[in-house]
Write an enzyme that holds these catalytic residues in place. Structure first.
Site, mmCIF file in Angstrom:
data_model
loop_
_atom_site.group_PDB
_atom_site.id
_atom_site.type_symbol
_atom_site.label_atom_id
_atom_site.label_comp_id
_atom_site.label_asym_id
_atom_site.label_seq_id
_atom_site.Cartn_x
_atom_site.Cartn_y
_atom_site.Cartn_z
ATOM 1 N N LYS A 1 11.944 -3.776 -9.912
ATOM 2 C CA LYS A 1 13.373 -4.087 -9.815
ATOM 3 C C LYS A 1 14.070 -3.290 -8.721
ATOM 4 O O LYS A 1 15.225 -3.548 -8.414
ATOM 5 C CB LYS A 1 14.056 -3.782 -11.146
ATOM 6 C CG LYS A 1 14.045 -4.983 -12.079
ATOM 7 C CD LYS A 1 14.523 -4.587 -13.449
ATOM 8 C CE LYS A 1 15.809 -5.247 -13.819
ATOM 9 N NZ LYS A 1 16.150 -5.024 -15.234
ATOM 10 N N GLY B 1 5.311 4.313 -9.033
ATOM 11 C CA GLY B 1 6.019 3.047 -9.271
ATOM 12 C C GLY B 1 5.063 1.871 -9.214
ATOM 13 O O GLY B 1 5.067 0.991 -10.089
ATOM 14 N N HIS B 2 4.210 1.857 -8.189
ATOM 15 C CA HIS B 2 3.217 0.768 -8.088
ATOM 16 C C HIS B 2 2.275 0.783 -9.286
ATOM 17 O O HIS B 2 1.931 -0.260 -9.837
ATOM 18 C CB HIS B 2 2.368 0.931 -6.821
ATOM 19 C CG HIS B 2 3.118 0.750 -5.544
ATOM 20 N ND1 HIS B 2 3.332 1.779 -4.663
ATOM 21 C CD2 HIS B 2 3.675 -0.348 -4.979
ATOM 22 C CE1 HIS B 2 3.998 1.338 -3.615
ATOM 23 N NE2 HIS B 2 4.223 0.052 -3.772
ATOM 24 N N GLY C 1 0.802 -1.225 0.000
ATOM 25 C CA GLY C 1 0.000 0.000 0.000
ATOM 26 C C GLY C 1 0.830 1.268 0.000
ATOM 27 O O GLY C 1 2.014 1.255 -0.309
ATOM 28 N N ASN C 2 0.178 2.387 0.342
ATOM 29 C CA ASN C 2 0.773 3.718 0.203
ATOM 30 C C ASN C 2 1.307 3.868 -1.228
ATOM 31 O O ASN C 2 2.477 4.172 -1.446
ATOM 32 C CB ASN C 2 1.867 3.942 1.249
ATOM 33 C CG ASN C 2 2.280 5.405 1.321
ATOM 34 O OD1 ASN C 2 1.486 6.295 1.038
ATOM 35 N ND2 ASN C 2 3.513 5.659 1.660
ATOM 36 N N ASP D 1 13.507 -3.501 -5.698
ATOM 37 C CA ASP D 1 13.797 -4.540 -4.700
ATOM 38 C C ASP D 1 14.411 -5.737 -5.429
ATOM 39 O O ASP D 1 13.778 -6.771 -5.611
ATOM 40 C CB ASP D 1 12.518 -4.919 -3.962
ATOM 41 C CG ASP D 1 11.944 -3.739 -3.194
ATOM 42 O OD1 ASP D 1 12.553 -3.343 -2.190
ATOM 43 O OD2 ASP D 1 10.919 -3.187 -3.625
ATOM 44 N N SER E 1 9.713 5.322 -3.657
ATOM 45 C CA SER E 1 9.553 4.363 -2.569
ATOM 46 C C SER E 1 8.564 4.936 -1.570
ATOM 47 O O SER E 1 8.531 6.156 -1.345
ATOM 48 C CB SER E 1 10.904 4.145 -1.865
ATOM 49 O OG SER E 1 10.705 3.577 -0.592
ATOM 50 N N HIS F 1 2.353 4.620 -5.020
ATOM 51 C CA HIS F 1 2.913 5.750 -5.774
ATOM 52 C C HIS F 1 3.004 5.341 -7.244
ATOM 53 O O HIS F 1 2.599 4.229 -7.609
ATOM 54 C CB HIS F 1 4.270 6.164 -5.187
ATOM 55 C CG HIS F 1 5.236 5.016 -5.022
ATOM 56 N ND1 HIS F 1 5.731 4.309 -6.095
ATOM 57 C CD2 HIS F 1 5.757 4.433 -3.920
ATOM 58 C CE1 HIS F 1 6.554 3.372 -5.649
ATOM 59 N NE2 HIS F 1 6.574 3.405 -4.335
HETATM 60 O O1 PAF Z 1 7.703 -5.251 -2.103
HETATM 61 C C1 PAF Z 1 6.756 -5.224 -1.281
HETATM 62 O O2 PAF Z 1 5.973 -4.286 -1.234
HETATM 63 C C2 PAF Z 1 6.581 -6.367 -0.312
HETATM 64 O O3 PAF Z 1 7.800 -6.886 0.082
HETATM 65 C C3 PAF Z 1 5.660 -7.488 -0.854
HETATM 66 C C4 PAF Z 1 6.269 -8.150 -2.085
HETATM 67 C C5 PAF Z 1 4.312 -6.903 -1.192
HETATM 68 C C6 PAF Z 1 5.478 -8.563 0.209
HETATM 69 O O4 PAF Z 1 4.910 -8.061 1.370
#
Ligand code: PAF
Length: 280
Positions: A146, A32-33, A27-28, A148, A183, A30
């Site tokens: 990427k 990127g998501h 959640g939260n 992470d 992030s 941005h």
């Molecule tokens: O990258 C994230 O936001 C978290 O590590 C994930 C993959 C949703 C697992 O909780």
């Protein structure tokens, strides 16, 4: 968009769907998501996103309690972007119904280095929740960022080893114009830190340029980069040039021979810990 909180309602919504594309998040949301959701949409239908702040992947002194929980705001963003068909937002009891839970333990060589060394148990927590979410959603495709980098490798490795029928897609890191990787934790930065934060990516770029220019003494380059950031007031956890295929240290011969590499970094600016990486 349908918002569901239970596994039963999720399964009702997805009955008979064989091309589900999935984006797990905490959640939260941005940009990127939202880019991950766009990519998910190109590779399947319907798109399912999840929002769940997973206690298991936070250490005792980390930010679990203050991690931003902004569900209504996130729902509004997803509604506007129109890529997601079902949002799964379970509570803790739904995903961890029993106090003694099974845990996924990544192989030490991958899960206990770099981010896993700084945050013991982190990748076990991530793997466990992602396996649970995959089991709830049963996606054919899942998308991860990427930014992470090590997490992406852990999840790919888990899918391979557990023979999960999920294809993992990676999305490039989305950055501000000044280079700072987006992030959820950027919101913790104070104003002056916000101006300093792009220096992390600038340091990775510097390392990339040095190696491209034929400077192959990786340990020395890493030391220079770490000292540079520390001198500017950062507290560096690691800056490490690694082989892309397994995140192990490259030999000098491998660097000279052009082994695909990635430089990964984690550093604290004030109270905020940032991570980033760059392929070389
Ligand atoms: O990258 C994230 O936001 C978290 O590590 C994930 C993959 C949703 C697992 O909780």
């Amino acid at each position: 968009m349908k918002v569901v909180h239970t596994i039963e309602d999720l399964r009702d919504q997805l009955r008979g769907q064989l091309r589900v594309s999935f984006v797990p998040t905490m959640g939260n949301l941005h940009e990127g998501h939202l880019a991950l959701m766009k990519l998910a949409r190109q590779h399947g239908d319907p798109v399912v996103a999840s929002i769940f702040v997973n206690r298991l992947q936070f250490g005792p002194n980390e930010d679990f309690d203050r991690y931003p929980r902004t569900l209504q705001n996130d729902i509004d963003k997803l509604e506007r972007a129109r890529d997601v068909y079902v949002l799964f937002a379970p509570d803790e009891r739904e995903l961890y119904p029993e106090p003694q839970s099974y845990r996924v333990q990544p192989p030490q060589e991958l899960g206990d280095i770099l981010e896993g060394e700084c945050r013991p148990g982190f990748f076990g927590g991530v793997s466990t929740v992602v396996l649970k979410l995959f089991s709830c959603v049963q996606p054919r495709v899942a998308v991860f960022g990427k930014k992470d980098y090590q997490q992406l490798m852990v999840i790919r490795n888990m899918c391979r080893q557990f023979q999960l029928p999920v294809e993992i897609l990676a999305h490039e890191t989305v950055r501000q114009d000044n280079g700072l990787a987006l992030s959820s934790r950027n919101m913790y930065l104070q104003e002056t830190e916000r101006q300093e934060a792009p220096q992390l990516f600038a340091t990775l770029k510097f390392l990339q340029q040095q190696i491209h220019a034929g400077i192959h003494d990786v340990p020395q380059l890493e030391q220079i980069a770490i000292a540079g950031l520390n001198a500017r007031g950062w507290q560096v956890d690691y800056i490490a040039v690694r082989r892309r295929r397994d995140l192990h240290k490259p030999t000098r011969e491998e660097v000279v021979a052009g082994e695909p590499l990635v430089v990964l970094a984690a550093a604290k600016l004030g109270a905020t810990r940032l991570i980033d990486n760059l392929e070389i």
